[in-house]
Scaffold this active site. Structure first.
Site, PDB file in Angstrom:
ATOM      1  N   ARG A  81     -33.280 -39.904 -29.097  1.00  0.00           N
ATOM      2  CA  ARG A  81     -34.390 -40.835 -28.864  1.00  0.00           C
ATOM      3  C   ARG A  81     -34.024 -42.299 -29.009  1.00  0.00           C
ATOM      4  NH1 ARG A  81     -38.766 -40.127 -33.763  1.00  0.00           N
ATOM      5  NH2 ARG A  81     -39.952 -41.542 -32.450  1.00  0.00           N
ATOM      6  N   HIS A 140     -39.039 -28.965 -30.146  1.00  0.00           N
ATOM      7  CA  HIS A 140     -39.123 -30.079 -31.099  1.00  0.00           C
ATOM      8  C   HIS A 140     -40.559 -30.594 -31.267  1.00  0.00           C
ATOM      9  CE1 HIS A 140     -37.337 -33.413 -33.360  1.00  0.00           C
ATOM     10  NE2 HIS A 140     -38.289 -34.147 -32.833  1.00  0.00           N
TER      11      HIS A 140
END
Ligand code: NAG
Ligand code: NAG
Ligand code: NAG
Length: 300
Positions: free
Chosen positions: A68, A136
């Site tokens: 990310r 996730h």
């Protein structure tokens, strides 16, 4: 004197969000899911993820955090949470239209990546990636501070943990779970595996036996937004009851490893158990549809 809570959190926006729901939580959730998926679900996802060991879900559970903050993965940085603009502890509540950012949130992302998983026209690598995101995000949405706007999900609130300064988000992501498991921060996979085995027993024959059936009531594969909003709403309710029982300003600088921990630990445990069980049911629905049958909807 009445303080405007926002004034205390100035500067929060320059902090990167902490690594979400520490690895321990994500990996445990994935192991719980692997204990409950059906055989054909296991075969399907082992194929898609290219891993035929019992670690096929756990091994990819933190991948979304690992990308990310990279240049390539930056597009996904807002996909891990939804900032409920409520007013804890007086009022909790999450609203998709109000709270999901234009470039996405955890709820829209569960929809996006679930529909990619169901699209057989996509390349296998795209569905592989979609699987890693879904595994996730089902975890993230069960962490109360991933469904809260105050101080960016508590990232801008400094508290104490066993005498050291931490931000509140980190405490809920990691510190509470680590303390529950004896404070050993190494051997994350082993710890997560053992935690998942214990919680699996609690679901199969222990304290969660009766309530667990209701955790997967009304899952709608064709409406991931409605389905995950139920999860988000449930998670967000803990912001009022357990995260900020006295409000956001009252918690600043408090030591949380004592009484606060005692109340928070059962919530973390329940949310991890629920997330794992729901992930299993969600993956079952996906695998069933992709292999042509739609019998046993969500049944575990
Ligand atoms: C499967 O995943 C585990 C955990 O990430 C990893 O250690 C193992 O090497 C993987 N096996 C294969 C065949 O990719
Ligand atoms: C859906 O997923 C794709 C592929 O990762 C991504 O590029 C896109 O931004 C996502 N769209 C939304 C609305 O989240
Ligand atoms: C959201 O949670 C509240 C309790 O905090 C509950 O009263 C309400 O019915 C829930 N709404 C949805 C859409 O699940």
């Amino acid at each position: 004197m009445r303080l405007d809570p926002r004034a205390l959190f100035l500067g929060a926006s320059v902090l990167p969000r902490a690594i979400a729901w520490g690895s321990l939580g994500h990996i445990a959730i994935a192991y719980i899911a692997s204990n409950f998926v059906k055989e054909n679900t296991e075969a399907y996802f082992q194929g898609l993820l290219g891993n035929d060991t019992e670690h096929y879900l756990a091994g990819v559970a933190t991948w979304a955090d690992s990308i990310r903050y990279t240049k390539w993965g930056r597009f996904s940085k807002n996909f891990h949470f939804i900032d409920a603009k409520d007013d804890p502890p007086t009022y909790c509540g999450v609203d998709f239209v109000r709270d999901c950012k234009e470039d996405g949130c955890v709820v829209s992302s569960l929809q996006n990546y679930t529909s990619q998983l169901l699209d057989s026209k996509l390349w296998p690598w795209q569905r592989n990636q979609a699987a890693k995101f879904v595994i996730h995000f089902v975890g993230d949405i069960h962490q109360p501070l991933h469904v809260e706007n105050v101080a960016q999900g508590g990232n801008g609130i400094h508290v104490n943990w066993q005498g050291h300064e931490f931000n509140l988000h980190h405490v809920w992501d990691s510190s509470i779970a680590e303390k529950m498991l004896g404070g050993n921060r190494r051997k994350t996979y082993d710890n997560a595996f053992r935690w998942a085995s214990d919680l699996t027993d609690e679901i199969k024959s222990g304290k969660y036996l009766t309530e667990s059936a209701s955790w997967i009531d009304g899952l709608l594969l064709d409406d991931p937004i409605a389905t995950s909003m139920v999860w988000a709403n449930e998670s967000n309710a803990y912001v009022c009851s357990h995260v900020f029982p006295e409000g956001p300003t009252a918690i600043i600088g408090q030591e949380l490893a004592g009484e606060y921990f005692e109340k928070a630990a059962p919530v973390i445990e329940l949310q991890v158990a629920k997330a794992g069980y729901r992930l299993a049911a969600w993956l079952n629905l996906i695998a069933d549809r992709m292999s042509g049958g739609e019998k046993d909807l969500g049944e575990l």
